[in-house]
Design an enzyme around this catalytic site. Structure first.
Site, mmCIF file in Angstrom:
data_model
loop_
_atom_site.group_PDB
_atom_site.id
_atom_site.type_symbol
_atom_site.label_atom_id
_atom_site.label_comp_id
_atom_site.label_asym_id
_atom_site.label_seq_id
_atom_site.Cartn_x
_atom_site.Cartn_y
_atom_site.Cartn_z
ATOM 1 N N LYS A 1 0.810 -1.211 0.000
ATOM 2 C CA LYS A 1 0.000 0.000 0.000
ATOM 3 C C LYS A 1 0.844 1.261 0.000
ATOM 4 O O LYS A 1 0.400 2.309 -0.451
ATOM 5 C CB LYS A 1 -0.966 0.005 1.186
ATOM 6 C CG LYS A 1 -2.066 -1.014 1.019
ATOM 7 C CD LYS A 1 -3.320 -0.630 1.762
ATOM 8 C CE LYS A 1 -4.457 -1.570 1.409
ATOM 9 N NZ LYS A 1 -5.617 -1.414 2.275
ATOM 10 N N LYS B 1 -5.459 -11.710 -6.241
ATOM 11 C CA LYS B 1 -6.679 -11.896 -5.456
ATOM 12 C C LYS B 1 -7.745 -10.886 -5.884
ATOM 13 O O LYS B 1 -7.425 -9.819 -6.416
ATOM 14 C CB LYS B 1 -6.392 -11.773 -3.952
ATOM 15 C CG LYS B 1 -6.023 -10.385 -3.487
ATOM 16 C CD LYS B 1 -6.008 -10.289 -1.956
ATOM 17 C CE LYS B 1 -5.718 -8.846 -1.538
ATOM 18 N NZ LYS B 1 -5.778 -8.585 -0.131
ATOM 19 N N LYS C 1 -10.704 -4.603 -4.322
ATOM 20 C CA LYS C 1 -11.273 -3.359 -4.866
ATOM 21 C C LYS C 1 -10.179 -2.381 -5.264
ATOM 22 O O LYS C 1 -10.372 -1.549 -6.125
ATOM 23 C CB LYS C 1 -12.270 -2.724 -3.900
ATOM 24 C CG LYS C 1 -11.936 -2.859 -2.455
ATOM 25 C CD LYS C 1 -13.152 -2.726 -1.529
ATOM 26 C CE LYS C 1 -12.731 -3.092 -0.107
ATOM 27 N NZ LYS C 1 -13.793 -3.237 0.842
HETATM 28 P P1 AMP Z 1 -10.895 -5.505 3.121
HETATM 29 O O1 AMP Z 1 -11.877 -5.281 2.050
HETATM 30 O O2 AMP Z 1 -9.487 -5.542 2.631
HETATM 31 O O3 AMP Z 1 -11.111 -4.632 4.323
HETATM 32 O O4 AMP Z 1 -11.139 -7.012 3.617
HETATM 33 C C1 AMP Z 1 -12.223 -7.393 4.421
HETATM 34 C C2 AMP Z 1 -12.155 -8.881 4.669
HETATM 35 O O5 AMP Z 1 -12.278 -9.621 3.458
HETATM 36 C C3 AMP Z 1 -10.829 -9.355 5.302
HETATM 37 O O6 AMP Z 1 -11.096 -10.357 6.256
HETATM 38 C C4 AMP Z 1 -10.067 -9.922 4.151
HETATM 39 O O7 AMP Z 1 -9.158 -10.918 4.549
HETATM 40 C C5 AMP Z 1 -11.191 -10.517 3.302
HETATM 41 N N1 AMP Z 1 -10.809 -10.553 1.883
HETATM 42 C C6 AMP Z 1 -10.508 -9.485 1.105
HETATM 43 N N2 AMP Z 1 -10.233 -9.882 -0.158
HETATM 44 C C7 AMP Z 1 -10.354 -11.241 -0.172
HETATM 45 C C8 AMP Z 1 -10.212 -12.240 -1.187
HETATM 46 N N3 AMP Z 1 -9.890 -11.941 -2.443
HETATM 47 N N4 AMP Z 1 -10.430 -13.530 -0.844
HETATM 48 C C9 AMP Z 1 -10.769 -13.865 0.426
HETATM 49 N N5 AMP Z 1 -10.919 -12.976 1.422
HETATM 50 C C10 AMP Z 1 -10.722 -11.671 1.147
#
Ligand code: AMP
Ligand code: TRP
Length: 333
Positions: free
Chosen positions: A110, A195, A198
């Site tokens: 980041k 992965k 967003k």
């Molecule tokens: P974030 O949107 O980064 O705040 O992620 C929120 C939750 O979603 C966290 O627990 C991440 O580990 C999970 N997460 C985000 N992207 C993925 C993905 N591509 N596959 C599985 N889990 C994800």
């Protein structure tokens, strides 16, 4: 006594299938057997360049989305309504190694991505995992349902807990463990080498609240073969589609298409159609529930403010005890 579960998500952009299948689905399922607390972490969201006007809307929108997919409102809180998290974060800063923070993968990723024209990287971005440790430990969580990408942050939270416990000579904090779903890493359908996320751009995630036509289209154009898959193994793109099908609860369709695959007769079009329909079937009730909630926005807001205040009492209790143990001041001194 029920074991405690804590997790959180940032109000940045849409909730995508990676978030849902990787973490939020577990949030919903765990509510029956655990004492669950889930946060929308807006203090984390300001570690990267952001718009204050959009942030507040994004916070309410995410809360509505979480309730729409099945999280119970009494388990939800907004991080900035529980300012004790930041107080504990400060204390934890002093129990956390600076070197370990600079080695965090998310910080490295980041800090290159978030640099504006002026090369600005906030100190908050470096400190991000310490605030996350505070989120978790303040509720003395046993388990943290997250996606695979959060493993390193959990390790850091345990390191802080151990260091604090050693300093105060007491096993005060329990060491939290991750809880993964069967699909801890959902890949981008547009580029299955990365992965679903967003931050990588619109085509790299599928919004849980997208219109059915959009979901079908995104699945239809999913990359299946990248050309470099060794013979006899399933390509990551195809595997990703199968995993989503299973995560939708469509075990029968999964088994039957898997048999077809092993017989060497799988048509990707057919797989995609099945996955697209399964996703539409899964998400349609979410959309309906969201509409209802949006029509009663004031009620939802009041509910979340009340649950945040209730959850805050637990956070205040921990911070009081921590200050006591750490030799800081409470009014009785
Ligand atoms: P974030 O949107 O980064 O705040 O992620 C929120 C939750 O979603 C966290 O627990 C991440 O580990 C999970 N997460 C985000 N992207 C993925 C993905 N591509 N596959 C599985 N889990 C994800
Ligand atoms: N860092 C997490 C993410 O990117 C969000 C988060 C903040 C979190 N605080 C947390 C997750 C506490 C679990 C527990 O997804």
């Amino acid at each position: 006594m029920k074991k405690r579960v804590l997790s959180a998500i940032q109000p940045t952009g849409h909730m995508h299938l990676g978030n849902y299948f990787g973490a939020v689905k577990n949030w919903v399922d765990l509510q029956q057997d655990y004492e669950c607390t889930y946060g929308v972490v807006d203090y984390h969201a300001i570690t990267m360049p952001y718009s204050p006007e959009k942030l507040r809307n994004a916070t309410w929108d995410l809360l509505i989305n979480l309730i729409a997919v099945g999280v119970e409102p009494q388990h939800l809180f907004i991080q900035s309504l529980v300012p004790e998290h930041t107080e504990l974060c400060w204390i934890f800063n002093c129990f956390c190694s600076y070197g370990q923070l600079t080695r965090m993968t998310q910080f490295k990723d980041k800090s290159s991505e978030g640099k504006g024209e002026d090369g600005f990287i906030s100190a908050g971005l470096l400190d991000y995992p310490v605030l996350q440790a505070a989120d978790i430990l303040i509720y003395r969580a046993d388990y943290v349902p997250v996606g695979k990408d959060q493993e390193q942050h959990l390790e850091l939270a345990r390191n802080i807990a151990v260091r604090f416990n050693n300093q105060v000579g007491k096993e005060y904090f329990v060491l939290p463990e991750t809880l993964y779903t069967e699909t801890p890493k959902i890949l981008s359908t547009a580029d299955p080498t990365r992965k679903m996320s967003k931050s990588a751009g619109d085509k790299h995630y599928i919004n849980v609240f997208a219109e059915p036509a959009v979901i079908r289209k995104q699945i239809k154009s999913a990359v299946t073969d990248t050309g470099d898959t060794p013979a006899g193994t399933m390509s990551p793109g195809v595997q990703n589609l199968f995993e989503m099908l299973k995560a939708c609860g469509e075990q029968e369709a999964y088994n039957s298409l898997m048999d077809t695959y092993h017989a060497g007769q799988l048509k990707y079009v057919e797989l995609k159609e099945t996955v697209g329909e399964a996703l539409v079937k899964l998400t349609t009730p979410f959309h309906e529930r969201k509409k209802e909630l949006q029509a009663n926005k004031k009620e939802v807001k009041d509910q979340i403010k009340a649950s945040s205040a209730e959850i805050r009492k637990r956070a205040q209790e921990t911070v009081k005890e921590v200050k006591e143990l750490a030799g800081l001041m409470n009014v009785r001194y």
